[in-house]
Enzyme design. Structure first.
Site, PDB file in Angstrom:
ATOM      1  N   HIS A  45      16.342  11.067  -8.722  1.00 52.45           N
ATOM      2  CA  HIS A  45      16.965  11.832 -10.298  1.00 52.45           C
ATOM      3  C   HIS A  45      18.300  12.604 -10.450  1.00 52.45           C
ATOM      4  CE1 HIS A  45      12.945  11.644 -11.603  1.00 52.45           C
ATOM      5  NE2 HIS A  45      12.434  11.592 -11.021  1.00 52.45           N
ATOM      6  N   GLU A 148       2.454  11.530  -7.035  1.00 52.89           N
ATOM      7  CA  GLU A 148       2.694  11.594  -8.566  1.00 52.89           C
ATOM      8  C   GLU A 148       2.623  10.643  -9.946  1.00 52.89           C
ATOM      9  OE1 GLU A 148       7.385  10.483 -10.068  1.00 52.89           O
ATOM     10  OE2 GLU A 148       6.701   9.646  -7.327  1.00 52.89           O
ATOM     11  N   ASP A 174       6.905  15.309 -12.398  1.00 57.10           N
ATOM     12  CA  ASP A 174       5.676  13.763 -12.700  1.00 57.10           C
ATOM     13  C   ASP A 174       4.624  14.606 -12.789  1.00 57.10           C
ATOM     14  OD1 ASP A 174       8.458  12.611 -12.108  1.00 57.10           O
ATOM     15  OD2 ASP A 174       8.664  13.446 -10.205  1.00 57.10           O
TER      16      ASP A 174
END
Length: 216
Positions: A45, A148, A174
């Site tokens: 990310h 997640e 998540d």
């Protein structure tokens, strides 16, 4: 010689670290020098790309801390590149089943325990210590499975039971999006991951803003 992250976790010592998403070695070195036990370079990310990982891992090493790398996906070439850069371990996202966990283990281990290929990269001091690195890497490297998704919650104990998984990381952001829950429902999901990890004598990792809740 200082304990590896795997040794510290095996001895029951908690570790406190942080993610780094800024692709600047000076920033990463400064963060690594701030008292954390480890720093995780995030390539999932963030704008950190494969080409920049080695410089950021080197920056963490300069600060005398182990570097983990969160790879972008459970793919052998991404895992190998992160480890070849000298990282002490990897965080692998989207581990939803025991089969996913086994695939990640194979990517991190040299034969006969896995399928990682030999490469004279920075981890082996550019082939100066390839045999020595390969001899100790299977035991010393840290593999963290990121839980997640709803499927992963149902398979958390099976994931934790896979030999070679050192820790389960429950990703609250998540998970919250994936299961559509916040508050107590999310808290229950996170605690179920912690229980699964502890049942199989693995470390449980959580993203926590309140240091006072780390041991709860």
């Amino acid at each position: 010689m200082s304990e590896s992250p795997v040794d510290r976790l095996a001895n029951g010592n908690p570790l406190v670290g942080t993610f780094c998403t800024i692709p600047d070695p000076s920033v990463v070195e400064m963060v690594a020098s701030s008292g954390f036990d480890f720093v995780c370079i995030d390539t999932e990310h963030s704008p950190v790309g494969r080409a920049g990982v080695e410089s950021l891992v080197r920056a963490v090493d300069v600060a005398g801390r182990p570097a983990l790398v969160r790879v972008a996906d459970n793919r052998p070439e991404l895992i190998a590149a992160a480890l070849d850069s000298g990282a002490a371990g990897v965080v692998v996202p989207r581990i939803d089943t025991a089969a996913d966990a086994e695939r990640a283990v194979r990517a991190t281990r040299y034969p006969p325990l896995g399928e990682r290929g030999g490469y004279p990269g920075r981890a082996s001091w550019f082939n100066q210590d390839l045999a020595g690195y390969m001899a100790r890497a299977n035991d010393d490297l840290l593999l963290v499975a990121q839980v997640e998704n709803p499927a992963a919650l149902g398979h958390a104990e099976a994931i934790a039971a896979v030999h070679g998984i050192d820790a389960l990381y429950a990703a609250p952001g998540d998970l919250s999006v994936a299961i559509g829950a916040t508050g107590q429902a999310l808290e229950s999901a996170l605690r179920s991951v912690v229980r699964a990890a502890r049942t199989h004598h693995r470390t449980a990792g959580l993203f926590q803003l309140d240091p006072g809740r780390i041991d709860q």
